[in-house]
Design a protein around this motif. Structure first.
Motif, PDB file in Angstrom:
ATOM      1  N   ILE A   1       0.826  -1.218   0.000  1.00 42.72           N
ATOM      2  CA  ILE A   1       0.000   0.000   0.000  1.00 42.72           C
ATOM      3  C   ILE A   1       0.854   1.259   0.000  1.00 42.72           C
ATOM      4  O   ILE A   1       0.711   2.118  -0.865  1.00 42.72           O
ATOM      5  CB  ILE A   1      -0.969   0.010   1.204  1.00 42.72           C
ATOM      6  N   GLY A   2       1.747   1.419   0.956  1.00 35.31           N
ATOM      7  CA  GLY A   2       2.572   2.623   0.977  1.00 35.31           C
ATOM      8  C   GLY A   2       3.159   2.879   2.349  1.00 35.31           C
ATOM      9  O   GLY A   2       2.641   2.426   3.371  1.00 35.31           O
ATOM     10  N   LYS A   3       4.258   3.632   2.361  1.00 30.65           N
ATOM     11  CA  LYS A   3       4.980   3.882   3.609  1.00 30.65           C
ATOM     12  C   LYS A   3       4.210   4.828   4.520  1.00 30.65           C
ATOM     13  O   LYS A   3       4.100   4.595   5.729  1.00 30.65           O
ATOM     14  CB  LYS A   3       6.366   4.434   3.294  1.00 30.65           C
ATOM     15  N   SER A   4       3.688   5.919   3.956  1.00 31.13           N
ATOM     16  CA  SER A   4       2.958   6.886   4.774  1.00 31.13           C
ATOM     17  C   SER A   4       1.725   6.238   5.401  1.00 31.13           C
ATOM     18  O   SER A   4       1.436   6.432   6.587  1.00 31.13           O
ATOM     19  CB  SER A   4       2.547   8.090   3.924  1.00 31.13           C
ATOM     20  N   PHE A   5       0.999   5.458   4.607  1.00 30.96           N
ATOM     21  CA  PHE A   5      -0.167   4.739   5.101  1.00 30.96           C
ATOM     22  C   PHE A   5       0.214   3.831   6.262  1.00 30.96           C
ATOM     23  O   PHE A   5      -0.455   3.789   7.295  1.00 30.96           O
ATOM     24  CB  PHE A   5      -0.778   3.918   3.960  1.00 30.96           C
ATOM     25  N   THR A   6       1.319   3.095   6.090  1.00 32.61           N
ATOM     26  CA  THR A   6       1.749   2.147   7.114  1.00 32.61           C
ATOM     27  C   THR A   6       2.152   2.855   8.401  1.00 32.61           C
ATOM     28  O   THR A   6       1.828   2.392   9.498  1.00 32.61           O
ATOM     29  CB  THR A   6       2.934   1.306   6.596  1.00 32.61           C
ATOM     30  N   VAL A   7       2.849   3.980   8.261  1.00 35.94           N
ATOM     31  CA  VAL A   7       3.295   4.720   9.449  1.00 35.94           C
ATOM     32  C   VAL A   7       2.105   5.173  10.283  1.00 35.94           C
ATOM     33  O   VAL A   7       2.082   4.989  11.515  1.00 35.94           O
ATOM     34  CB  VAL A   7       4.155   5.933   9.037  1.00 35.94           C
ATOM     35  N   PHE A   8       1.081   5.734   9.635  1.00 32.04           N
ATOM     36  CA  PHE A   8      -0.076   6.223  10.387  1.00 32.04           C
ATOM     37  C   PHE A   8      -0.935   5.076  10.913  1.00 32.04           C
ATOM     38  O   PHE A   8      -1.561   5.197  11.969  1.00 32.04           O
ATOM     39  CB  PHE A   8      -0.900   7.188   9.532  1.00 32.04           C
ATOM     40  N   THR A   9      -0.959   3.954  10.189  1.00 35.27           N
ATOM     41  CA  THR A   9      -1.653   2.774  10.711  1.00 35.27           C
ATOM     42  C   THR A   9      -0.949   2.272  11.966  1.00 35.27           C
ATOM     43  O   THR A   9      -1.594   1.923  12.961  1.00 35.27           O
ATOM     44  CB  THR A   9      -1.701   1.657   9.652  1.00 35.27           C
ATOM     45  N   PHE A  10       0.378   2.242  11.917  1.00 30.91           N
ATOM     46  CA  PHE A  10       1.173   1.832  13.080  1.00 30.91           C
ATOM     47  C   PHE A  10       0.883   2.741  14.277  1.00 30.91           C
ATOM     48  O   PHE A  10       0.674   2.264  15.397  1.00 30.91           O
ATOM     49  CB  PHE A  10       2.659   1.882  12.722  1.00 30.91           C
TER      50      PHE A  10
END
Length: 291
Positions: A85-94
């Motif tokens: 999906i993407g790095k920014s998406f993953t960071v905010f999901t984390f």
């Protein structure tokens, strides 16, 4: 110009950080104030974390709390999101999952009631609002959301069947652990949770729009300036009252874009006739913005 873009990006990140914190508070209230006292299981990964907590309750040092289980189960989801999906998406999901785990661990419950029906309804409502609010602001809450996004991108299909199967497992588990009446209470909570999410997060709800106008070019330009939507034009329509020539325009939007449509129509042709109806299914390409 670069300074303005940096400022806007910083503002967006701050807003998402606040939304993630707000979600963490709400899910902790749902778990600690309602679901746990009422012996109710949530949907998705949160419900699985609750189940792990129940099954390991008597194992001493091997006991995995709901807060810890929620974070551990999401770790493979973070890896999938990072790759697909993407790095920014993953960071905010984390960040969202981390806040949820921390809040569940440290917000002390206030005993309100142990009535399972009240706990199912209000727990589902609080969690549903928190989840829908996070999704509305472009943040995933982890778990099955990530699998759903990946499946939709790869196949164009939703993960409804997987969701139903997974949540059915949670409901059955509630029956085995707490008794079958609690399985039904958990099912009630899942229903309320899903309905409140749908009421809050409207981006996935599609609607067909029919516009009857004598200013088609102006209307088309205005709609496409406000949103990224294709439009089908039907020429040669005739008004039955004055027998004047009209053009019919068809498009499909999301409920989330309703305000933008109203603004576009007010700018282009405030006297146009606009009919909007819910769309059950769309075949073919329908643009969905990336997270």
């Amino acid at each position: 110009m670069d300074d303005v873009q940096q400022l806007l990006k910083r503002h967006t990140y701050t807003a998402k950080f606040s939304v993630a914190f707000f979600y963490g508070v709400l899910v902790s209230i749902a778990v600690n104030f309602f679901w746990t006292p009422g012996h109710i299981y949530s949907s998705g990964v949160t419900g699985l974390a609750q189940l792990v907590n129940s099954l390991t309750a008597g194992l001493g040092m091997f006991h995995i709390s709901t807060a810890l289980g929620l974070f551990l189960i999401n770790i493979p989801m973070f890896v999938l999101a990072w790759k697909q999906i993407g790095k920014s998406f993953t960071v905010f999901t984390f960040i969202c999952v981390l806040f949820a785990s921390i809040m569940i661990r440290f917000i002390q419950p206030v005993h309100l009631t142990s009535d399972p029906i009240i706990c199912a309804i209000f727990g589902g409502a609080v969690n549903g609002f928190g989840t829908g609010f996070a999704l509305k602001n472009g943040i995933s809450t982890g778990g099955l959301d990530i699998i759903g996004i990946v499946l939709r991108r790869k196949t164009g299909r939703s993960m409804g069947t997987i969701n139903i199967a997974f949540n059915s497992l949670i409901v059955l588990s509630a029956g085995f652990v707490y008794g079958w009446p609690y399985a039904l209470y958990s099912a009630l909570g899942l229903f309320v949770n899903a309905k409140v999410i749908d009421m809050t997060f409207t981006r996935q709800q599609r609607m067909q729009v029919m516009v009857i106008t004598d200013r088609p070019k102006t209307v088309i330009d205005s709609i496409q300036n406000h949103m990224r939507r294709g439009i089908t034009i039907v020429h040669g329509a005739e008004g039955a009252y004055r027998h004047d020539e009209k053009t019919i325009l068809f498009t499909v939007i999301t409920r989330y874009e309703m305000d933008e449509l109203e603004v576009a129509m007010e700018e282009a042709d405030p006297h146009a006739f606009v009919s909007i109806s819910d769309t059950v299914k769309v075949l073919g390409h329908f643009y969905e913005p990336k997270w």
